[in-house]
Enzyme design. Structure first.
Site, PDB file in Angstrom:
ATOM      1  N   GLY A  49       0.843  -1.176   0.000  1.00 47.30           N
ATOM      2  CA  GLY A  49       0.000   0.000   0.000  1.00 47.30           C
ATOM      3  C   GLY A  49       0.880   1.228   0.000  1.00 47.30           C
ATOM      4  O   GLY A  49       2.063   1.144   0.360  1.00 47.30           O
ATOM      5  N   GLN A  54       3.045   9.985   1.412  1.00 43.38           N
ATOM      6  CA  GLN A  54       4.360   9.323   1.461  1.00 43.38           C
ATOM      7  C   GLN A  54       5.232   9.708   0.261  1.00 43.38           C
ATOM      8  O   GLN A  54       6.430   9.437   0.265  1.00 43.38           O
ATOM      9  CB  GLN A  54       4.196   7.804   1.493  1.00 43.38           C
ATOM     10  CG  GLN A  54       3.663   7.284   2.826  1.00 43.38           C
ATOM     11  CD  GLN A  54       3.607   5.771   2.825  1.00 43.38           C
ATOM     12  OE1 GLN A  54       2.641   5.182   2.362  1.00 43.38           O
ATOM     13  NE2 GLN A  54       4.659   5.136   3.318  1.00 43.38           N
ATOM     14  N   CYS A 102       7.048  -0.210   7.185  1.00 45.75           N
ATOM     15  CA  CYS A 102       6.542   0.921   6.410  1.00 45.75           C
ATOM     16  C   CYS A 102       7.639   1.430   5.491  1.00 45.75           C
ATOM     17  O   CYS A 102       8.793   1.516   5.905  1.00 45.75           O
ATOM     18  CB  CYS A 102       6.100   2.019   7.381  1.00 45.75           C
ATOM     19  SG  CYS A 102       5.454   3.481   6.548  1.00 45.75           S
ATOM     20  N   LEU A 103       7.259   1.772   4.271  1.00 44.48           N
ATOM     21  CA  LEU A 103       8.243   2.288   3.312  1.00 44.48           C
ATOM     22  C   LEU A 103       8.826   3.625   3.769  1.00 44.48           C
ATOM     23  O   LEU A 103       9.875   4.039   3.297  1.00 44.48           O
ATOM     24  CB  LEU A 103       7.602   2.445   1.927  1.00 44.48           C
ATOM     25  CG  LEU A 103       7.172   1.131   1.238  1.00 44.48           C
ATOM     26  CD1 LEU A 103       6.405   1.433  -0.032  1.00 44.48           C
ATOM     27  CD2 LEU A 103       8.385   0.257   0.945  1.00 44.48           C
ATOM     28  N   HIS A 144      -3.491   0.868   8.188  1.00 47.12           N
ATOM     29  CA  HIS A 144      -2.134   1.416   8.050  1.00 47.12           C
ATOM     30  C   HIS A 144      -2.135   2.585   7.046  1.00 47.12           C
ATOM     31  O   HIS A 144      -1.580   3.655   7.323  1.00 47.12           O
ATOM     32  CB  HIS A 144      -1.197   0.296   7.596  1.00 47.12           C
ATOM     33  CG  HIS A 144       0.238   0.703   7.452  1.00 47.12           C
ATOM     34  ND1 HIS A 144       1.247   0.216   8.266  1.00 47.12           N
ATOM     35  CD2 HIS A 144       0.841   1.532   6.570  1.00 47.12           C
ATOM     36  CE1 HIS A 144       2.396   0.759   7.891  1.00 47.12           C
ATOM     37  NE2 HIS A 144       2.188   1.558   6.853  1.00 47.12           N
ATOM     38  N   GLU A 145      -2.786   2.388   5.899  1.00 53.07           N
ATOM     39  CA  GLU A 145      -2.761   3.426   4.851  1.00 53.07           C
ATOM     40  C   GLU A 145      -3.618   4.638   5.212  1.00 53.07           C
ATOM     41  O   GLU A 145      -3.211   5.778   4.973  1.00 53.07           O
ATOM     42  CB  GLU A 145      -3.208   2.850   3.502  1.00 53.07           C
ATOM     43  CG  GLU A 145      -2.334   1.732   2.971  1.00 53.07           C
ATOM     44  CD  GLU A 145      -0.843   2.024   3.022  1.00 53.07           C
ATOM     45  OE1 GLU A 145      -0.451   3.197   2.837  1.00 53.07           O
ATOM     46  OE2 GLU A 145      -0.061   1.096   3.256  1.00 53.07           O
ATOM     47  N   HIS A 148      -1.817   6.897   7.495  1.00 57.32           N
ATOM     48  CA  HIS A 148      -0.876   7.787   6.800  1.00 57.32           C
ATOM     49  C   HIS A 148      -1.569   9.080   6.379  1.00 57.32           C
ATOM     50  O   HIS A 148      -1.015  10.168   6.538  1.00 57.32           O
ATOM     51  CB  HIS A 148      -0.311   7.112   5.543  1.00 57.32           C
ATOM     52  CG  HIS A 148       0.897   6.265   5.799  1.00 57.32           C
ATOM     53  ND1 HIS A 148       2.024   6.753   6.406  1.00 57.32           N
ATOM     54  CD2 HIS A 148       1.165   4.966   5.504  1.00 57.32           C
ATOM     55  CE1 HIS A 148       2.932   5.780   6.481  1.00 57.32           C
ATOM     56  NE2 HIS A 148       2.430   4.686   5.943  1.00 57.32           N
TER      57      HIS A 148
HETATM   58 NI    NI Z   1       3.422   2.863   5.683  1.00 57.08          NI
END
Ligand code: NI
Length: 182
Positions: A49, A54, A102-103, A144-145, A148
């Site tokens: 995701g 981000q 997480c990225l 999670h998304e 963000h």
């Molecule tokens: Ni993340």
């Protein structure tokens, strides 16, 4: 399509709630190209995701997709889905605990409690409203998304920071079958 740079923890845009996308903007060429770039960027990083903030675009847009990849050979299948202006219509009291990465948070992972079931209302990339009832893995990815998009990262949701682990130590001391990335 382009792979966009992903911003990391410490960048102020990661910690700010993203702005809603006005309906008249959704079908513009520029916005549609951005959605394609967001998808391309998620895939380039083997993410499950990715939220627009981000990539330093403070807009209420997130994409999710899960398929087996080199990073997660046993990832459950989730078809590609675009969420514009998503909100939770329901979050269950019942929680599940899973490892998240997480990225935007390099190398670290941690155990995060999430609602076991969630309902999300959003618009698709054509601006059409839809609703999705999710449980298990999908429910966790969505939380999670959507976090963000409110300026939150998984670290904020952890109840026990002693589970925070680097990759090598995670594999040595904590390894469990599932982990997720968003
Ligand atoms: Ni993340």
């Amino acid at each position: 399509m382009a792979v966009l740079p992903i911003i990391k923890l410490g960048h102020p845009l990661l910690r700010k709630a993203a702005d809603p996308v006005p309906p008249e903007e959704i079908l513009t060429e520029e916005f549609q190209r951005f959605v394609d770039d967001l998808i391309e960027t998620m895939r380039a990083h083997d993410g499950l995701g990715l939220a627009a903030n981000q990539v330093a675009v403070p807009r209420q847009v997130a994409v999710i997709e899960s398929r087996a990849n080199p990073r997660y050979p046993r990832a459950p299948e989730i078809p590609l889905q675009v969420f514009i202006n998503p909100v939770f219509a329901f979050l269950s009291e019942e929680k599940v605990c899973g490892w998240e990465v997480c990225l935007s948070v390099d190398k670290l992972r941690g155990l995060v409690p999430r609602s076991a079931r969630a309902t999300v209302e959003a618009q698709d990339r054509r601006g059409k409203p839809f609703r999705i009832d999710a449980s298990g893995f999908l429910a966790v990815v969505l939380q999670h998304e959507l976090d963000h998009l409110q300026g939150k990262v998984f670290l904020d949701r952890m109840e026990d920071l002693t589970t925070l682990a680097h990759q090598k130590e995670f594999e040595e001391f904590w390894l469990q079958p599932q982990a997720m990335v968003g």
